[in-house]
Design a protein around this motif. Structure first.
Motif, PDB file in Angstrom:
ATOM      1  N   LYS A  14       0.828  -1.207   0.000  1.00  0.00           N
ATOM      2  CA  LYS A  14       0.000   0.000   0.000  1.00  0.00           C
ATOM      3  C   LYS A  14       0.864   1.259   0.000  1.00  0.00           C
ATOM      4  N   LYS A  15       1.915   1.240   0.815  1.00  0.00           N
ATOM      5  CA  LYS A  15       2.816   2.394   0.897  1.00  0.00           C
ATOM      6  C   LYS A  15       3.489   2.648  -0.447  1.00  0.00           C
ATOM      7  N   LEU A  16       3.974   1.586  -1.098  1.00  0.00           N
ATOM      8  CA  LEU A  16       4.624   1.748  -2.395  1.00  0.00           C
ATOM      9  C   LEU A  16       3.630   2.256  -3.441  1.00  0.00           C
ATOM     10  N   ALA A  17       2.414   1.718  -3.441  1.00  0.00           N
ATOM     11  CA  ALA A  17       1.396   2.159  -4.400  1.00  0.00           C
ATOM     12  C   ALA A  17       1.125   3.654  -4.251  1.00  0.00           C
ATOM     13  N   ILE A  56      -3.464  -1.833  -3.962  1.00  0.00           N
ATOM     14  CA  ILE A  56      -3.007  -0.929  -5.024  1.00  0.00           C
ATOM     15  C   ILE A  56      -4.163  -0.055  -5.517  1.00  0.00           C
ATOM     16  N   ILE A  57      -5.319  -0.677  -5.725  1.00  0.00           N
ATOM     17  CA  ILE A  57      -6.496   0.057  -6.220  1.00  0.00           C
ATOM     18  C   ILE A  57      -6.890   1.179  -5.255  1.00  0.00           C
ATOM     19  N   THR A  64      -4.196   4.132  -5.938  1.00  0.00           N
ATOM     20  CA  THR A  64      -3.844   4.585  -7.284  1.00  0.00           C
ATOM     21  C   THR A  64      -5.127   4.846  -8.076  1.00  0.00           C
ATOM     22  N   ASP A  65      -4.971   5.133  -9.361  1.00  0.00           N
ATOM     23  CA  ASP A  65      -6.150   5.338 -10.203  1.00  0.00           C
ATOM     24  C   ASP A  65      -6.621   4.047 -10.878  1.00  0.00           C
ATOM     25  N   LYS A  66      -6.031   2.915 -10.512  1.00  0.00           N
ATOM     26  CA  LYS A  66      -6.491   1.640 -11.059  1.00  0.00           C
ATOM     27  C   LYS A  66      -7.895   1.332 -10.539  1.00  0.00           C
TER      28      LYS A  66
END
Length: 232
Positions: free
Chosen positions: A111-114, A150-151, A154-156
């Motif tokens: 989550k942090k990397l995303a 990730i979702i 991010t904008d995914k």
């Protein structure tokens, strides 16, 4: 504690070994085809069964007022129903797609990397998971949890098995004999790649986390996750 093992496959047997080492008693072992069993003398149940049995197992625990830790994946279309039933019955429930303490730290790192990658242009995101050939669902619950992390940051918009697009994270699922579980998240651009990866060496980490979760849940009421267990 007196523990019921709901599902007595390879994971169930590993959980049994870890639980006994930690001073607990395995008071009940339920195989995948058993639908009726007595939970009256049980302190906590650990469910590592199969998707078609999980909802019945968890419901039986709520009805018997037995706290239940579930690690079965592939049944999550019923998750909200189970959460509502837990609240109605004043039950105790933990679900996690992966109980490994290391994997749950990996979830937070993901989550942090995303969040850090989200403002950067030029990177595509892809995921790969590898498991043993006996694993029934694909992609793994752990891979789905990683994709959801990730979702959220991010904008995914979604994930998809094998093929993705600009708004979708592709997840490659491979089945190779005797692989306990490997998960990789890859950000790739024309200039470099950034990759994070978790590799399990055996089932012991999953089993230990499940037993730790059961110990934590035994005197609580409500719906929890491994973030609660680990204080993350």
């Amino acid at each position: 504690m007196k523990i019921a093992l709901l599902g007595y496959g390879k994971m169930g047997k590993t959980i049994e070994k870890i639980a006994v080492q930690r001073g607990h008693i395995i008071a009940l072992k339920v195989d995948k085809d058993d639908t009726t069993y007595d939970l009256s003398d049980i302190d906590v149940a650990i469910d590592f069964s199969i998707p078609s049995a999980a909802v019945n197992n968890i419901t039986n625990c709520f009805n018997a007022r037995v706290p239940v830790v579930s690690g079965t994946t592939g049944w999550l279309e019923y998750y909200e129903m189970i959460v509502n039933l837990c609240k109605e019955k004043k039950g105790s429930f933990i679900y996690a797609s992966n109980y490994s303490l290391g994997v749950n730290l990996f979830f937070e790192l993901n989550k942090k990397l995303a969040k850090m990658m989200a403002p950067l242009d030029g990177y595509t995101i892809a995921m790969e998971e590898i498991h043993h050939t006996e694993k029934l669902d694909a992609p793994s619950g752990t891979a789905i949890t990683l994709a959801e992390g990730i979702i959220e940051n991010t904008d995914k918009k979604n994930w998809k098995l094998e093929q993705g697009d600009q708004n979708t994270i592709p997840i490659s699922a491979k089945r190779i004999d005797k692989v306990p579980g490997t998960h990789t998240v890859l950000y790739s651009s024309e200039v470099d790649d950034i990759e994070i990866k978790h590799t399990a060496h055996n089932r012991n980490g999953f089993a230990l986390g499940a037993v730790v979760a059961a110990e934590w849940l035994s005197d609580k009421t409500g719906v929890f996750g491994m973030k609660d267990v680990l204080g993350l």
